[in-house]
Design an enzyme around this catalytic site. Structure first.
Site, PDB file in Angstrom:
ATOM      1  N   ASP A   1       6.521 -15.301  67.691  1.00 48.87           N
ATOM      2  CA  ASP A   1       7.532 -16.310  67.368  1.00 48.87           C
ATOM      3  C   ASP A   1       8.909 -15.951  67.909  1.00 48.87           C
ATOM      4  O   ASP A   1       9.935 -16.260  67.295  1.00 48.87           O
ATOM      5  CB  ASP A   1       7.614 -16.539  65.845  1.00 48.87           C
ATOM      6  CG  ASP A   1       6.234 -16.785  65.257  1.00 48.87           C
ATOM      7  OD1 ASP A   1       5.491 -17.588  65.853  1.00 48.87           O
ATOM      8  OD2 ASP A   1       5.893 -16.166  64.239  1.00 48.87           O
TER       9      ASP A   1
ATOM     10  N   LYS B   1       8.705 -17.585  73.030  1.00 52.85           N
ATOM     11  CA  LYS B   1       8.090 -17.378  74.349  1.00 52.85           C
ATOM     12  C   LYS B   1       7.788 -18.691  75.063  1.00 52.85           C
ATOM     13  O   LYS B   1       7.876 -18.773  76.280  1.00 52.85           O
ATOM     14  CB  LYS B   1       6.786 -16.574  74.208  1.00 52.85           C
ATOM     15  CG  LYS B   1       6.986 -15.145  73.773  1.00 52.85           C
ATOM     16  CD  LYS B   1       5.672 -14.419  73.613  1.00 52.85           C
ATOM     17  CE  LYS B   1       4.800 -14.959  72.514  1.00 52.85           C
ATOM     18  NZ  LYS B   1       5.341 -14.810  71.154  1.00 52.85           N
TER      19      LYS B   1
ATOM     20  N   GLY C   1       1.166 -20.622  68.646  1.00 50.39           N
ATOM     21  CA  GLY C   1       1.681 -21.983  68.697  1.00 50.39           C
ATOM     22  C   GLY C   1       2.965 -21.933  69.486  1.00 50.39           C
ATOM     23  O   GLY C   1       3.954 -21.372  69.026  1.00 50.39           O
ATOM     24  N   HIS C   2       2.935 -22.446  70.712  1.00 46.28           N
ATOM     25  CA  HIS C   2       4.128 -22.379  71.559  1.00 46.28           C
ATOM     26  C   HIS C   2       4.794 -23.745  71.617  1.00 46.28           C
ATOM     27  O   HIS C   2       4.149 -24.740  71.953  1.00 46.28           O
ATOM     28  CB  HIS C   2       3.755 -21.878  72.956  1.00 46.28           C
ATOM     29  CG  HIS C   2       3.344 -20.436  72.954  1.00 46.28           C
ATOM     30  ND1 HIS C   2       2.790 -19.801  74.028  1.00 46.28           N
ATOM     31  CD2 HIS C   2       3.418 -19.505  71.976  1.00 46.28           C
ATOM     32  CE1 HIS C   2       2.545 -18.531  73.709  1.00 46.28           C
ATOM     33  NE2 HIS C   2       2.917 -18.334  72.467  1.00 46.28           N
TER      34      HIS C   2
ATOM     35  N   ARG D   1     -20.955  -7.791  71.228  1.00 47.80           N
ATOM     36  CA  ARG D   1     -21.760  -8.444  72.282  1.00 47.80           C
ATOM     37  C   ARG D   1     -22.731  -9.493  71.731  1.00 47.80           C
ATOM     38  O   ARG D   1     -23.832  -9.666  72.243  1.00 47.80           O
ATOM     39  CB  ARG D   1     -22.489  -7.381  73.128  1.00 47.80           C
ATOM     40  CG  ARG D   1     -21.532  -6.552  73.929  1.00 47.80           C
ATOM     41  CD  ARG D   1     -22.063  -5.212  74.259  1.00 47.80           C
ATOM     42  NE  ARG D   1     -22.245  -4.402  73.056  1.00 47.80           N
ATOM     43  CZ  ARG D   1     -22.604  -3.139  73.069  1.00 47.80           C
ATOM     44  NH1 ARG D   1     -22.847  -2.530  74.197  1.00 47.80           N
ATOM     45  NH2 ARG D   1     -22.750  -2.469  71.940  1.00 47.80           N
TER      46      ARG D   1
ATOM     47  N   GLN E   1       1.502 -14.135  70.618  1.00 47.48           N
ATOM     48  CA  GLN E   1       1.813 -13.165  69.553  1.00 47.48           C
ATOM     49  C   GLN E   1       2.900 -12.184  70.054  1.00 47.48           C
ATOM     50  O   GLN E   1       3.719 -12.577  70.863  1.00 47.48           O
ATOM     51  CB  GLN E   1       0.560 -12.416  69.070  1.00 47.48           C
ATOM     52  CG  GLN E   1      -0.415 -13.290  68.295  1.00 47.48           C
ATOM     53  CD  GLN E   1      -1.371 -14.050  69.178  1.00 47.48           C
ATOM     54  OE1 GLN E   1      -1.943 -13.500  70.083  1.00 47.48           O
ATOM     55  NE2 GLN E   1      -1.553 -15.322  68.901  1.00 47.48           N
TER      56      GLN E   1
ATOM     57  N   ARG F   1       3.564 -21.886  57.703  1.00 40.10           N
ATOM     58  CA  ARG F   1       4.027 -20.932  56.674  1.00 40.10           C
ATOM     59  C   ARG F   1       5.470 -20.508  56.931  1.00 40.10           C
ATOM     60  O   ARG F   1       5.862 -20.313  58.085  1.00 40.10           O
ATOM     61  CB  ARG F   1       3.166 -19.657  56.723  1.00 40.10           C
ATOM     62  CG  ARG F   1       1.759 -19.858  56.223  1.00 40.10           C
ATOM     63  CD  ARG F   1       0.984 -18.554  56.271  1.00 40.10           C
ATOM     64  NE  ARG F   1       0.691 -18.130  57.631  1.00 40.10           N
ATOM     65  CZ  ARG F   1       0.100 -16.990  57.936  1.00 40.10           C
ATOM     66  NH1 ARG F   1      -0.234 -16.122  56.989  1.00 40.10           N
ATOM     67  NH2 ARG F   1      -0.163 -16.674  59.188  1.00 40.10           N
TER      68      ARG F   1
ATOM     69  N   ARG G   1       8.390 -18.057  57.554  1.00 38.75           N
ATOM     70  CA  ARG G   1       8.341 -16.699  58.112  1.00 38.75           C
ATOM     71  C   ARG G   1       9.303 -15.782  57.369  1.00 38.75           C
ATOM     72  O   ARG G   1      10.352 -16.224  56.925  1.00 38.75           O
ATOM     73  CB  ARG G   1       8.735 -16.735  59.590  1.00 38.75           C
ATOM     74  CG  ARG G   1       7.770 -17.550  60.418  1.00 38.75           C
ATOM     75  CD  ARG G   1       8.195 -17.629  61.888  1.00 38.75           C
ATOM     76  NE  ARG G   1       7.324 -18.550  62.606  1.00 38.75           N
ATOM     77  CZ  ARG G   1       7.716 -19.369  63.564  1.00 38.75           C
ATOM     78  NH1 ARG G   1       8.981 -19.386  63.938  1.00 38.75           N
ATOM     79  NH2 ARG G   1       6.859 -20.177  64.143  1.00 38.75           N
TER      80      ARG G   1
ATOM     81  N   LYS H   1      17.271 -17.498  70.846  1.00 36.31           N
ATOM     82  CA  LYS H   1      17.790 -17.981  69.554  1.00 36.31           C
ATOM     83  C   LYS H   1      19.137 -17.360  69.179  1.00 36.31           C
ATOM     84  O   LYS H   1      19.430 -17.117  68.010  1.00 36.31           O
ATOM     85  CB  LYS H   1      16.738 -17.772  68.460  1.00 36.31           C
ATOM     86  CG  LYS H   1      15.514 -18.667  68.670  1.00 36.31           C
ATOM     87  CD  LYS H   1      14.601 -18.659  67.489  1.00 36.31           C
ATOM     88  CE  LYS H   1      14.237 -20.031  67.028  1.00 36.31           C
ATOM     89  NZ  LYS H   1      13.326 -20.099  65.905  1.00 36.31           N
TER      90      LYS H   1
END
Ligand code: IMP
Length: 429
Positions: free
Chosen positions: A13, A16, A40-41, A146, A227, A307, A309, A335
């Protein structure tokens, strides 16, 4: 030709999506190589906002090739919906390649993710990981074991059905006997997945060749990390509160099959403060009104899960660690505008451990249990930065803040994010 990587340096977050969208202007191929739709971008273009979960941000530049690499995990039902939504909004998505080797997130992976979180909660609430419940951990576990089906299997119904049936024998034993939940039906799962597999078939292809040959043909490749470094399964902080893939720069190579010596620049995306979703250690976490103020102003609510953060001050001990692990060549500070109204800004420059100041992250995870952050306080710039267009317009207090960060980690800050829009990016010399 260059292959550049964008990585998150914190717990995800960091912004990116916008950075990749900006850097993708100079790329021909944009690749996602790890994680899944736990990411989630968000990208804002004009007044339109796009939320991407599986698809690389390059998909918003129709002339570019977008690649979902072998190191990713995809939920084909959600992926197809994501494609359909973009098609409805005028993006044709025809230049998408999904690797044959990409792992499939199966319904039982999501179910097991949830059941296991509930089991942990019942045993000991400190054990909850706080996963996104997208099935990421169980999917990557099956890949390592596998037994997990791959995207390429969707083209071979007999093999796919067989793999799902085999996997479900084991999964249903767990679901019924360990978790006391109703079993899943392998044939129903196969029917549903093969149907969507047919619709995705035209995108399934040789992602590795597309990247390697693309570079040889003079194309420019951009890797879009998901991530963040501190969530890496091996190098994150702190096990088990991590994701099950490699968000570090090395993950770009492993997740596509590109050799490390082909990588040129490694951009570390750093938020001007720091946030974390889910459980786990967070040395600079804020708990007061300021936390709520920054969370609301920065819209710090999960893109994938909604959610709230957790929020804290920028931690340079962790950033130095991320710079070392990733081999950062550039920092993109994002930011910055969220801090515009703060009269004072803290930055963690060391940890106090057993009465001693420590400037480097200790590798013993137990040592982190009793640390206290040591802060340096900077006067705020108290000016709206969201209209800044060039580096020479930066207020002095902001310049000092940037110069301190850059010297501390010994990596230049080359880009500054000052708002959600594509144009709100300041290039520094
Ligand atoms: P999982 O990746 O869903 O297994 O979740 C494991 C941990 O990683 C949880 O703390 C999640 O909140 C966190 N996480 C996973 N993906 C992201 C992301 O894209 N941004 C921020 N945190 C994430």
């Amino acid at each position: 030709m260059p292959a550049n990587v964008v990585v998150g340096t914190q717990w995800g977050d960091e912004g990116k999506g916008k950075v990749v969208d900006f850097l993708a202007r100079d790329a021909d191929i944009v690749v996602r190589s790890q994680g899944g739709n736990n990411a989630g971008h968000t990208v804002a273009i004009g007044d339109e906002v796009f939320k991407l979960y599986h698809l690389p941000c390059g998909i918003l530049h129709p002339e570019k090739t977008s690649i979902i690499g072998s190191g990713m995990a995809v939920n084909p039902l959600r992926l197809f919906e994501e494609i359909q939504e973009l098609v409805a909004r005028g993006f044709d998505c025809k230049n998408l390649i999904i690797s044959y080797h990409t792992s499939l997130i199966m319904p039982y992976h999501m179910l097991l993710d949830e059941l296991e979180e509930n089991r942990r909660a019942a045993k000991d609430s400190r054990g909850i990981i706080g996963t996104t419940k997208r099935g990421i951990g169980p999917t990557f576990s099956d890949k390592m074991a596998r037994t997990g089906p791959k995207v390429g299997d969707l083209r071979n119904p007999a093999r796919f059905r067989e793999r799902v049936r085999y996997a479900c024998e084991e999964k249903n034993a767990l679901i019924e006997h360990l978790y006391n939940a109703p079993p899943v039906d392998p044939d129903a799962i196969s029917d549903q997945y093969l149907e969507v597999g047919d619709k995705l078939r035209k995108y399934i292809g040789d992602a590795t060749r597309a990247v390697i040959d693309g570079l040889e043909d003079g194309k420019r490749v951009l890797f879009e990390g998901a991530q963040g470094t501190l969530l890496d399964i091996d190098y994150g902080l702190s096990y088990p509160f991590l994701t099950s893939s490699h968000p570090v720069s090395g993950g770009a190579c492993l997740g596509t099959g590109l050799a490390p010596n082909r990588i040129d620049r490694i951009y570390g995306v750093v938020k001007a403060y720091i946030s974390r979703v889910g459980e786990g250690i967070f040395p600079t976490e804020l708990h007061d009104d300021l936390c709520v103020q920054i969370r609301n102003r920065g819209n710090e609510y999960g893109t994938a899960t909604g959610r709230p953060r957790r929020v804290g001050w920028l931690d340079l001990v962790l950033l130095k660690y991320a710079a070392d692990i990733n081999g950062l060549t550039d920092i993109v500070l994002t930011k910055v505008d969220i801090l515009d109204e703060l009269p004072e800004i803290n930055v963690c420059v060391a940890y106090k451990m057993n009465g001693k100041k420590v400037f480097k992250l200790p590798s013993d995870p137990d040592a982190l249990e009793n640390i206290e952050p040591v802060y340096e306080t900077f006067p705020g710039w108290l000016l709206n930065t969201d209209e800044l267009a060039t580096g020479d317009m930066l207020p002095e207090n902001l310049m000092e803040f940037l110069s301190f960060i850059s010297k501390f980690v010994n990596v230049p800050i080359t880009l500054l994010g000052v708002g959600t829009r594509r144009r709100q990016m300041v290039e520094l010399g």
